[in-house]
Motif scaffolding. Structure first.
Motif, mmCIF file in Angstrom:
data_model
loop_
_atom_site.group_PDB
_atom_site.id
_atom_site.type_symbol
_atom_site.label_atom_id
_atom_site.label_comp_id
_atom_site.label_asym_id
_atom_site.label_seq_id
_atom_site.Cartn_x
_atom_site.Cartn_y
_atom_site.Cartn_z
ATOM 1 N N PHE A 229 5.770 -23.681 1.403
ATOM 2 C CA PHE A 229 5.763 -24.922 2.136
ATOM 3 C C PHE A 229 5.406 -26.073 1.379
ATOM 4 O O PHE A 229 4.620 -26.025 0.207
ATOM 5 N N VAL A 230 6.047 -27.102 1.700
ATOM 6 C CA VAL A 230 5.635 -28.555 0.845
ATOM 7 C C VAL A 230 5.211 -29.583 1.834
ATOM 8 O O VAL A 230 5.907 -29.771 2.742
ATOM 9 N N LEU A 231 4.132 -30.281 1.501
ATOM 10 C CA LEU A 231 3.708 -31.320 2.242
ATOM 11 C C LEU A 231 4.152 -32.657 1.674
ATOM 12 O O LEU A 231 3.950 -33.012 0.579
ATOM 13 N N THR A 232 4.938 -33.499 2.428
ATOM 14 C CA THR A 232 5.249 -34.835 2.010
ATOM 15 C C THR A 232 5.040 -35.865 3.395
ATOM 16 O O THR A 232 5.036 -35.245 4.294
ATOM 17 N N ASP A 233 5.122 -37.002 2.950
ATOM 18 C CA ASP A 233 4.965 -38.054 4.055
ATOM 19 C C ASP A 233 5.283 -39.653 3.539
ATOM 20 O O ASP A 233 5.193 -39.791 2.222
ATOM 21 N N LEU A 234 5.554 -40.382 4.298
ATOM 22 C CA LEU A 234 5.782 -41.852 3.793
ATOM 23 C C LEU A 234 4.350 -42.489 3.363
ATOM 24 O O LEU A 234 4.345 -43.242 2.636
ATOM 25 N N HIS A 235 3.018 -41.728 3.898
ATOM 26 C CA HIS A 235 1.935 -42.167 3.289
ATOM 27 C C HIS A 235 1.282 -41.087 3.023
ATOM 28 O O HIS A 235 0.555 -40.315 3.818
ATOM 29 N N PRO A 236 1.279 -40.776 1.740
ATOM 30 C CA PRO A 236 0.581 -39.461 1.132
ATOM 31 C C PRO A 236 -0.762 -39.498 1.438
ATOM 32 O O PRO A 236 -1.420 -40.462 1.284
ATOM 33 N N HIS A 237 -1.333 -38.484 1.784
ATOM 34 C CA HIS A 237 -2.944 -37.855 1.920
ATOM 35 C C HIS A 237 -3.327 -37.037 0.666
ATOM 36 O O HIS A 237 -3.451 -35.662 1.129
ATOM 37 N N VAL A 238 -3.118 -37.293 -0.415
ATOM 38 C CA VAL A 238 -2.952 -36.403 -1.464
ATOM 39 C C VAL A 238 -4.547 -35.610 -1.545
ATOM 40 O O VAL A 238 -4.645 -34.422 -1.873
ATOM 41 N N GLU A 239 -5.548 -36.288 -1.233
ATOM 42 C CA GLU A 239 -6.781 -35.553 -1.373
ATOM 43 C C GLU A 239 -7.005 -34.477 -0.445
ATOM 44 O O GLU A 239 -7.345 -33.036 -0.546
ATOM 45 N N SER A 240 -6.538 -34.686 0.769
ATOM 46 C CA SER A 240 -6.521 -33.833 1.834
ATOM 47 C C SER A 240 -5.518 -32.533 1.452
ATOM 48 O O SER A 240 -5.822 -31.317 1.616
ATOM 49 N N TRP A 241 -4.230 -33.124 1.063
ATOM 50 C CA TRP A 241 -3.300 -31.870 0.611
ATOM 51 C C TRP A 241 -3.599 -31.080 -0.540
ATOM 52 O O TRP A 241 -3.395 -29.893 -0.718
ATOM 53 N N GLU A 242 -4.346 -31.886 -1.553
ATOM 54 C CA GLU A 242 -5.041 -31.033 -2.540
ATOM 55 C C GLU A 242 -5.863 -29.906 -2.221
ATOM 56 O O GLU A 242 -5.958 -28.749 -2.887
ATOM 57 N N ALA A 243 -6.732 -30.201 -1.198
ATOM 58 C CA ALA A 243 -7.696 -29.404 -0.858
ATOM 59 C C ALA A 243 -7.185 -28.069 -0.227
ATOM 60 O O ALA A 243 -7.325 -26.681 -0.268
ATOM 61 N N ALA A 244 -6.131 -28.324 0.796
ATOM 62 C CA ALA A 244 -5.297 -27.242 1.440
ATOM 63 C C ALA A 244 -4.626 -26.302 0.343
ATOM 64 O O ALA A 244 -4.320 -25.199 0.556
ATOM 65 N N SER A 245 -3.977 -27.234 -0.442
ATOM 66 C CA SER A 245 -3.099 -26.378 -1.592
ATOM 67 C C SER A 245 -3.771 -25.586 -2.320
ATOM 68 O O SER A 245 -3.487 -24.299 -2.816
ATOM 69 N N LYS A 246 -5.108 -25.920 -2.429
ATOM 70 C CA LYS A 246 -5.931 -24.792 -3.400
ATOM 71 C C LYS A 246 -6.307 -23.328 -2.625
ATOM 72 O O LYS A 246 -6.767 -22.570 -3.194
#
Length: 355
Positions: free
Chosen positions: A165-182
């Motif tokens: 699964f890959v998270l993308t958006d027009l307005h990235p929320h990288v900090e939240s995504w990084e925590a989830a991907s860990k």
């Protein structure tokens, strides 16, 4: 399915507006995530996120493992990390399989640039709105290597049916995504802005058959498709048909009396369970109980979302008139109860016919 008793109206939601404070937007988006993921015994057989995972497996059948699932409107993460967990728990060959840690590397913000060094942080420290303008000067994208040998094998080459699964958006929320991907080796993200109406070439090359992958791209729109007006919706569907092998639209509301009633029930449950969810944050509880901005926005925007949500027939009409060949596409739709007595998940899954 019966025709809605009111026409679709593309009105504005508070959470979309640039003037809405970013910290309150974060609280509202967290509340929406809980709507997808909280499971209340007796009233719910399972959470909406779990239902989506079950739907993907049931509707797609044997082909469920032949896709990489890309959320093009991931926001702060939403239900996708939970959908990934639920689906892959069903697809895992055995409980003994423990995926090896996947490395992290940096890829360019532009589709044509080579791999460059970048930084692991959000493009903007505030939480942006849907109405905000995407940053065109994003320099790099941090993603985690999610595929080995085309994505069909992990864990030292052993065969595995689990999917990425890959998270993308027009307005990235990288900090939240990084925590989830860990928390999962099967969840990755792209940190530069991604336009769902014009998917970047590097994304398509990395995750689609166009780049040599053995899996096709399946797009996810979780509580998102109703945000697009007709013109933008057609553009997104056109790009989807041209670059993907399927897509799923999942909404927690519709244009019906029951849909509207569900929004008020959701507001009631926010008041009821907020202490259990936010006991550690007096500030959040202040904005729930003392000045109830969060429940007000959730209910108000929920009602507007009901009026903006399309039926499966309306989505199919947009699909067939999006400006590209859709003859090989099939549309499946339905609804599943997620909260007794009024909460229903409305879903549309479209796929290419098998050739």
């Amino acid at each position: 399915m019966a025709k809605p008793w009111i026409p679709r109206m593309h009105l504005w939601e508070i959470d979309d507006q640039p003037w809405f404070p970013s910290f309150l937007r974060g609280y509202v988006q967290t509340g929406l995530t809980h709507a997808w993921t909280v499971h209340i015994p007796v009233l719910q057989a399972s959470s909406p996120a779990t239902i989506v995972a079950e739907l993907l497996r049931r509707v797609l059948g044997a082909s469920v493992s032949k896709h990489t699932y890309i959320d093009f409107c991931a926001g702060a993460g939403g239900p996708t990390p939970f959908i990934e967990r639920a689906l892959n728990s069903q697809l895992a060959p055995s409980a003994r399989d423990t995926p090896a840690a996947t490395p992290t590397r940096t890829v360019p913000a532009t589709a044509s640039a080579a791999v460059v060094n970048g930084e692991r942080r959000a493009a903007d420290d505030s939480t942006p709105s849907y109405a905000a303008v995407a940053d065109p000067d994003a320099k790099s994208a941090v993603v985690r290597d999610a595929e080995v040998n085309g994505g069909d094998q992990k864990n030292g080459g052993s065969c595995d049916n689990r999917v990425d699964f890959v998270l993308t958006d027009l307005h990235p929320h990288v900090e939240s995504w990084e925590a989830a991907s860990k928390k999962s080796d099967w969840l990755t993200y792209v940190s530069h802005p991604v336009d769902a109406a014009n998917a970047p070439e590097d994304l398509l090359q990395r995750y689609g058959r166009k780049g040599g992958s053995k899996k096709g791209i399946f797009r996810l729109f979780n509580l998102a498709f109703h945000h697009f007006d007709d013109d933008l919706a057609r553009a997104i569907l056109k790009n989807t048909v041209e670059t993907s092998e399927g897509f799923g639209i999942f909404e927690l509301q519709d244009r019906s009396f029951i849909g509207l009633l569900t929004c008020f029930v959701f507001g009631f449950f926010i008041f009821l369970i907020a202490p259990l969810l936010y006991w550690w944050s007096p500030v959040r509880l202040f904005w729930v109980y003392i000045i109830p901005v969060v429940p007000f926005v959730l209910v108000f925007d929920g009602l507007i979302s009901c009026l903006r949500t399309r039926t499966a027939t309306e989505v199919e009409t947009l699909l067939r008139t999006c400006g590209t060949d859709t003859d090989g596409w099939e549309v499946h739709s339905g609804r599943e109860r997620f909260l007794w007595p009024v909460g229903f998940l409305h879903w549309i899954i479209c796929t290419k016919k098998a050739t």
